[in-house]
Design a protein around this motif. Sequence first.
Motif, PDB file in Angstrom:
ATOM      1  N   GLY A   1      52.027 -23.479  12.677  1.00 54.85           N
ATOM      2  CA  GLY A   1      50.999 -22.719  13.316  1.00 54.85           C
ATOM      3  C   GLY A   1      51.206 -21.342  13.300  1.00 54.85           C
ATOM      4  O   GLY A   1      51.456 -20.665  11.910  1.00 54.85           O
ATOM      5  N   THR A   2      50.895 -20.579  14.208  1.00 49.96           N
ATOM      6  CA  THR A   2      51.092 -19.080  14.175  1.00 49.96           C
ATOM      7  C   THR A   2      52.049 -18.471  14.808  1.00 49.96           C
ATOM      8  O   THR A   2      52.386 -17.216  14.858  1.00 49.96           O
ATOM      9  CB  THR A   2      49.519 -18.497  14.765  1.00 49.96           C
ATOM     10  OG1 THR A   2      49.377 -18.809  16.226  1.00 49.96           O
ATOM     11  CG2 THR A   2      48.346 -19.082  13.924  1.00 49.96           C
ATOM     12  N   ALA A   3      52.884 -19.464  15.840  1.00 48.21           N
ATOM     13  CA  ALA A   3      53.918 -18.705  16.399  1.00 48.21           C
ATOM     14  C   ALA A   3      55.229 -19.001  16.044  1.00 48.21           C
ATOM     15  O   ALA A   3      56.101 -18.153  16.407  1.00 48.21           O
ATOM     16  CB  ALA A   3      53.686 -19.231  17.900  1.00 48.21           C
ATOM     17  N   PHE A   4      55.539 -19.741  15.338  1.00 48.70           N
ATOM     18  CA  PHE A   4      56.859 -20.175  14.736  1.00 48.70           C
ATOM     19  C   PHE A   4      57.036 -20.433  13.176  1.00 48.70           C
ATOM     20  O   PHE A   4      56.014 -20.406  12.404  1.00 48.70           O
ATOM     21  CB  PHE A   4      57.221 -21.350  15.444  1.00 48.70           C
ATOM     22  CG  PHE A   4      57.606 -21.362  16.872  1.00 48.70           C
ATOM     23  CD1 PHE A   4      58.741 -21.081  17.142  1.00 48.70           C
ATOM     24  CD2 PHE A   4      56.643 -21.702  17.809  1.00 48.70           C
ATOM     25  CE1 PHE A   4      59.102 -21.190  18.456  1.00 48.70           C
ATOM     26  CE2 PHE A   4      56.683 -21.853  19.149  1.00 48.70           C
ATOM     27  CZ  PHE A   4      58.304 -21.491  19.445  1.00 48.70           C
ATOM     28  N   VAL A   5      58.234 -19.852  12.733  1.00 48.61           N
ATOM     29  CA  VAL A   5      58.704 -20.160  11.389  1.00 48.61           C
ATOM     30  C   VAL A   5      59.685 -21.040  11.275  1.00 48.61           C
ATOM     31  O   VAL A   5      60.520 -21.052  11.934  1.00 48.61           O
ATOM     32  CB  VAL A   5      58.853 -18.868  10.572  1.00 48.61           C
ATOM     33  CG1 VAL A   5      59.486 -18.915   9.071  1.00 48.61           C
ATOM     34  CG2 VAL A   5      57.750 -18.073  10.624  1.00 48.61           C
ATOM     35  N   ARG A   6      59.714 -22.228  10.510  1.00 48.33           N
ATOM     36  CA  ARG A   6      60.744 -23.038   9.937  1.00 48.33           C
ATOM     37  C   ARG A   6      61.522 -22.714   8.995  1.00 48.33           C
ATOM     38  O   ARG A   6      60.969 -22.394   7.800  1.00 48.33           O
ATOM     39  CB  ARG A   6      60.078 -24.494  10.125  1.00 48.33           C
ATOM     40  CG  ARG A   6      61.500 -25.373   9.571  1.00 48.33           C
ATOM     41  CD  ARG A   6      61.115 -26.897  10.250  1.00 48.33           C
ATOM     42  NE  ARG A   6      60.904 -26.967  11.658  1.00 48.33           N
ATOM     43  CZ  ARG A   6      60.365 -28.003  12.315  1.00 48.33           C
ATOM     44  NH1 ARG A   6      59.843 -29.046  11.393  1.00 48.33           N
ATOM     45  NH2 ARG A   6      60.282 -28.061  13.684  1.00 48.33           N
ATOM     46  N   VAL A   7      62.948 -22.746   9.004  1.00 52.57           N
ATOM     47  CA  VAL A   7      63.756 -22.290   7.883  1.00 52.57           C
ATOM     48  C   VAL A   7      64.630 -23.512   7.762  1.00 52.57           C
ATOM     49  O   VAL A   7      65.170 -23.805   8.590  1.00 52.57           O
ATOM     50  CB  VAL A   7      64.569 -21.132   8.358  1.00 52.57           C
ATOM     51  CG1 VAL A   7      65.525 -20.589   7.192  1.00 52.57           C
ATOM     52  CG2 VAL A   7      63.854 -19.842   8.574  1.00 52.57           C
ATOM     53  N   ARG A   8      64.656 -23.729   6.493  1.00 54.97           N
ATOM     54  CA  ARG A   8      65.669 -24.809   6.161  1.00 54.97           C
ATOM     55  C   ARG A   8      66.767 -23.987   5.265  1.00 54.97           C
ATOM     56  O   ARG A   8      66.537 -23.202   4.309  1.00 54.97           O
ATOM     57  CB  ARG A   8      65.326 -25.915   5.209  1.00 54.97           C
ATOM     58  CG  ARG A   8      65.859 -26.997   4.730  1.00 54.97           C
ATOM     59  CD  ARG A   8      65.458 -28.411   4.223  1.00 54.97           C
ATOM     60  NE  ARG A   8      64.875 -28.850   5.013  1.00 54.97           N
ATOM     61  CZ  ARG A   8      64.043 -30.168   5.020  1.00 54.97           C
ATOM     62  NH1 ARG A   8      64.198 -30.708   3.700  1.00 54.97           N
ATOM     63  NH2 ARG A   8      63.399 -30.603   5.893  1.00 54.97           N
ATOM     64  N   LEU A   9      68.055 -24.510   5.872  1.00 55.07           N
ATOM     65  CA  LEU A   9      69.063 -23.793   5.052  1.00 55.07           C
ATOM     66  C   LEU A   9      69.990 -24.849   4.377  1.00 55.07           C
ATOM     67  O   LEU A   9      70.133 -25.992   4.554  1.00 55.07           O
ATOM     68  CB  LEU A   9      70.218 -23.131   5.895  1.00 55.07           C
ATOM     69  CG  LEU A   9      69.539 -21.983   6.980  1.00 55.07           C
ATOM     70  CD1 LEU A   9      70.587 -21.499   7.914  1.00 55.07           C
ATOM     71  CD2 LEU A   9      69.158 -21.058   6.020  1.00 55.07           C
ATOM     72  N   GLN A  10      70.633 -24.601   3.390  1.00 53.05           N
ATOM     73  CA  GLN A  10      71.835 -25.208   2.572  1.00 53.05           C
ATOM     74  C   GLN A  10      73.083 -24.503   3.325  1.00 53.05           C
ATOM     75  O   GLN A  10      73.260 -23.485   3.188  1.00 53.05           O
ATOM     76  CB  GLN A  10      71.897 -25.032   1.036  1.00 53.05           C
ATOM     77  CG  GLN A  10      73.089 -25.901   0.409  1.00 53.05           C
ATOM     78  CD  GLN A  10      72.803 -27.415   0.332  1.00 53.05           C
ATOM     79  OE1 GLN A  10      71.534 -27.585  -0.129  1.00 53.05           O
ATOM     80  NE2 GLN A  10      73.332 -28.284   0.697  1.00 53.05           N
ATOM     81  N   VAL A  11      73.679 -25.590   4.073  1.00 50.40           N
ATOM     82  CA  VAL A  11      75.124 -24.976   4.842  1.00 50.40           C
ATOM     83  C   VAL A  11      76.314 -25.553   4.016  1.00 50.40           C
ATOM     84  O   VAL A  11      76.563 -26.940   4.228  1.00 50.40           O
ATOM     85  CB  VAL A  11      74.814 -25.399   6.118  1.00 50.40           C
ATOM     86  CG1 VAL A  11      76.010 -25.045   7.149  1.00 50.40           C
ATOM     87  CG2 VAL A  11      73.483 -24.869   6.974  1.00 50.40           C
ATOM     88  N   PRO A  12      77.317 -24.670   3.822  1.00 55.66           N
ATOM     89  CA  PRO A  12      78.558 -25.241   3.129  1.00 55.66           C
ATOM     90  C   PRO A  12      79.238 -26.329   4.193  1.00 55.66           C
ATOM     91  O   PRO A  12      79.717 -27.112   3.701  1.00 55.66           O
ATOM     92  CB  PRO A  12      79.338 -24.102   3.020  1.00 55.66           C
ATOM     93  CG  PRO A  12      78.418 -22.904   3.026  1.00 55.66           C
ATOM     94  CD  PRO A  12      77.391 -23.473   3.928  1.00 55.66           C
ATOM     95  N   ASN A  13      79.419 -25.949   5.623  1.00 60.23           N
ATOM     96  CA  ASN A  13      80.335 -26.606   6.533  1.00 60.23           C
ATOM     97  C   ASN A  13      79.221 -27.176   7.752  1.00 60.23           C
ATOM     98  O   ASN A  13      78.987 -26.254   8.571  1.00 60.23           O
ATOM     99  CB  ASN A  13      81.183 -26.192   6.701  1.00 60.23           C
ATOM    100  CG  ASN A  13      82.182 -27.166   7.835  1.00 60.23           C
ATOM    101  OD1 ASN A  13      81.887 -28.231   7.977  1.00 60.23           O
ATOM    102  ND2 ASN A  13      83.166 -26.413   8.359  1.00 60.23           N
ATOM    103  N   LEU A  14      78.507 -28.387   7.783  1.00 58.79           N
ATOM    104  CA  LEU A  14      77.821 -28.654   8.788  1.00 58.79           C
ATOM    105  C   LEU A  14      78.488 -29.194  10.012  1.00 58.79           C
ATOM    106  O   LEU A  14      77.921 -29.618  10.990  1.00 58.79           O
ATOM    107  CB  LEU A  14      76.637 -29.546   8.448  1.00 58.79           C
ATOM    108  CG  LEU A  14      75.206 -28.917   7.994  1.00 58.79           C
ATOM    109  CD1 LEU A  14      74.398 -30.065   7.732  1.00 58.79           C
ATOM    110  CD2 LEU A  14      74.937 -28.252   9.273  1.00 58.79           C
TER     111      LEU A  14
END
Length: 271
Positions: free
Chosen positions: A125-138
């Motif tokens: 939408g106009t209020a949020f941004v979604r970031v996807r990460l590659q995480v070495p240790n989840l």
Amino acid sequence: MTYQVPHELTDHATICGLNMNFLRESFEERAKKPHHKVTHTPEHGLSVRMKSGYMYLKEQKDAIVLTAASDRPDKLFKLKGTIGKILKELQPDTFQELQWANASDVGAMPPNLQLTRVLSVEPLGTAFVRVRLQVPNLSFIDDTSIHFGIALPPETGNAPEWPYVNENGNAVWPKGDKAFHRPVYTSRTLYPEAGEMDFDVFLHESGRISKWIKQLQPGDRMAMIGRGSNGGGLLDNNKVLMFGDETAFPAIAHILDKLPAWRRGHCDSGS
């Protein structure tokens, strides 16, 4: 004198100058907080359950032996840091003399700090941004510990001065114009098999994070601090009431996703 504790990962320290009864009263007061519990056993002396593990206190001649115990290295490190902060509040001189037996990581970056890679940055939408990460240790994050920290270095144009572990076993972060900005966020969706995680950022009109997120690109690196505070205790309740402003929406959504369909509750936004 040594004794066994029911955890695989432990570290030990000896402190002087503090009375056991004083410590017992102090920790029993802290035990009134959620996730804390104090018990007394002949084997371990004083046992304190905390968010990241257990602390045991045992009298030995004129000193007290501290044992920090947890199930993961990052949680053990955070636990030792919490113990250090408590001792600093109770008696600063004792904190200055605190020395953990495992000092092999002195000078290294804190074990609960890791560098991730940005995979995608998508508007919601106009209020949020979604970031996807590659995480070495989840492994540091799960349905009961859903928060983490972002570590943004100062905007000086110079290479950041990274935090390090000191002789007391605590993380030392740069201060002043070298200080990091360390806001706390919530995981939105985890993909354990791929080692990936989504999190959502609410866009303020101004602020360090809003400026950062507008410049963020796939392939960028992001420093992550984990683990954060617990957020999954609601999963055990039959009825759930949650409310919050826009910045709380990701955490509320995460918890709602994990609640069974038969649970009853009410969710409302702030205004």
